[in-house]
Design an enzyme around this catalytic site. Sequence first.
Site, mmCIF file in Angstrom:
data_model
loop_
_atom_site.group_PDB
_atom_site.id
_atom_site.type_symbol
_atom_site.label_atom_id
_atom_site.label_comp_id
_atom_site.label_asym_id
_atom_site.label_seq_id
_atom_site.Cartn_x
_atom_site.Cartn_y
_atom_site.Cartn_z
ATOM 1 N N LYS A 240 0.846 -1.185 0.000
ATOM 2 C CA LYS A 240 0.000 0.000 0.000
ATOM 3 C C LYS A 240 0.884 1.238 0.000
ATOM 4 O O LYS A 240 1.995 1.208 0.502
ATOM 5 C CB LYS A 240 -0.914 0.027 1.232
ATOM 6 C CG LYS A 240 -1.975 -1.059 1.244
ATOM 7 C CD LYS A 240 -2.877 -0.932 2.464
ATOM 8 C CE LYS A 240 -3.939 -2.020 2.478
ATOM 9 N NZ LYS A 240 -4.827 -1.922 3.661
ATOM 10 N N GLU A 245 -3.065 0.905 -3.883
ATOM 11 C CA GLU A 245 -2.696 -0.414 -3.373
ATOM 12 C C GLU A 245 -2.225 -1.296 -4.515
ATOM 13 O O GLU A 245 -2.722 -1.193 -5.642
ATOM 14 C CB GLU A 245 -3.907 -1.038 -2.688
ATOM 15 C CG GLU A 245 -3.605 -2.250 -1.834
ATOM 16 C CD GLU A 245 -4.799 -2.678 -1.001
ATOM 17 O OE1 GLU A 245 -4.664 -3.645 -0.219
ATOM 18 O OE2 GLU A 245 -5.875 -2.050 -1.144
ATOM 19 N N ASP A 360 11.486 10.300 -8.829
ATOM 20 C CA ASP A 360 11.222 9.652 -7.532
ATOM 21 C C ASP A 360 12.033 8.365 -7.423
ATOM 22 O O ASP A 360 11.515 7.306 -7.075
ATOM 23 C CB ASP A 360 9.730 9.366 -7.374
ATOM 24 C CG ASP A 360 9.345 9.070 -5.917
ATOM 25 O OD1 ASP A 360 10.159 9.379 -5.020
ATOM 26 O OD2 ASP A 360 8.252 8.537 -5.680
#
Length: 531
Positions: A240, A245, A360
């Site tokens: 999650k 999820e 990221d």
Amino acid sequence: MTTLVWGLRTLKMADLRIMGSKIYTLWGTLLILLYFCYSGTEAVRCHCHPCYNSDTNGTCETLPGGACYASKSLTPLTDWEDLETRTWGCLAPEGGTLLQCQPSAVPHREVSACCKNEDLCNLNLNLTFSEEDFLPGVVHPSDPEKRAENVTQIVLLISVTVFLLILIVAITIVYLRFKRQEFRRKQLLVDSEHETFVPVGQTLHSLIDESQSSGSGSGLPLIVQRTIAKQITLVRSIGKGRFGEVWKAKWRGENVAVKIFFTTEEQSWFRETELYQTVLLRHENILGFIAADIKGTGSWTQLYLITDYHENGSLYDYLRLHALDTSEMLYLAHSAACGISHLHVEIFGTRGKPAIAHRDVKSKNILVRKNGTCCIADLGLAVKYVSENNEVDLASNTRCGTKRYMAPEVLEETLNKNHFDSYKQADMYAFGLVLWEIARRCVIRGFVQEAELPYYEYVGQDPGIEDMRKIVSVEKLRPTIPAVWEEQEYLKVMGRLMCECWHPSPAARLTCLRIKKTLSKMIETIESAPK
């Protein structure tokens, strides 16, 4: 009868009022005619006061068909006192005697009556105000309390009406926006009812290979993606995050990973789907994209992103469970560098690939394949560079990268957002921290360090922007490189690479292509060494 009813329904209210007034006039005229037809023709003597053009004895004589009348009225003198006035006299037949002597339909403060049965009959007429003249709804000038109460009621009525109108308008706007969103989702779901048949025996890799050989280079056809998404069976949740999820799932017996986005992260789903379907993006060191679809009905919606499933999980999880020898360390680092390098590079041609910066990079966004190599995942924050018009295509969502892995220029908000190389240099800073995580788990003289996140010795599990800015930009600290690495040739090179990746000056950092080549040479050295 049906025609008559239909005709009445089509009449407007104004037409009905006009028709009613005409009927009332006609009815009144008939009453007047009947009165004259049946009324006596003899003259009657009446009491008068005041008397006009009459004798001083206080009487007057009507014309044939006329009548005597008496009237009483109340005229306000002050707010608490009324003046009563009485009048008597004769009514001529042409003066509208019948209508003038009828009681009014509207409550007022005047009462009158008529007679013609005998002389001076109007002296005996009973003039009494009815209760209707003093109904609560009728406000007289001499009743200030009732007048104030009526004003209060009117103000309250207007306030309630305005409030109800505002409430109705607000509810209508919310309802229309909801229906617009539902319509948009149903438009996206409309093709799911027409399932395209995927022949039995076809595997995902065979479908993807056929798509690649056709020259598209951007994944499966959309209708095939929706067919696959419809046939997916979710098995269990395996992770999650802030986006949604991740589930392990099955498609015709094959394992796949399904990333289910929150409905509030619809823009992230659109962005990542768009990037995964970029031409020529498919690479062995980038997570394999299979399909994307919106599943659901009018009451619920799920945003699916279906990719390859890797049972080893993320690099973050893998390093906590496995100690590495030198070759394993280099394979992990090299394959991750290959994936990021493929993202960063721009491929020119008729159907070229734009340069992409990840934004990221971290160990949790890198997956470990079964053969011990890495692939780059989670492109939700990626930015594209369109060289044709020198434009940086930035994601529209408001998410930022992971604070622990943010470069100094990102923490200080000095990154040049219009210069694409700035994003690649920020990626390289974060990749240097990932190299440190990998090298830390390499066994040296039979000893291996515990897996830790970068800057674990300086900040907690969830550091804030200010915490990281103080450590990285103000104090200029970096993860600790153990002295024992100097004794091992490959770890020594790894240490030098990561130090050049997290250099304070973005322009001084190594490119991912340079790191890829350096690691490739070290792998060749290990493979060529005698066993």
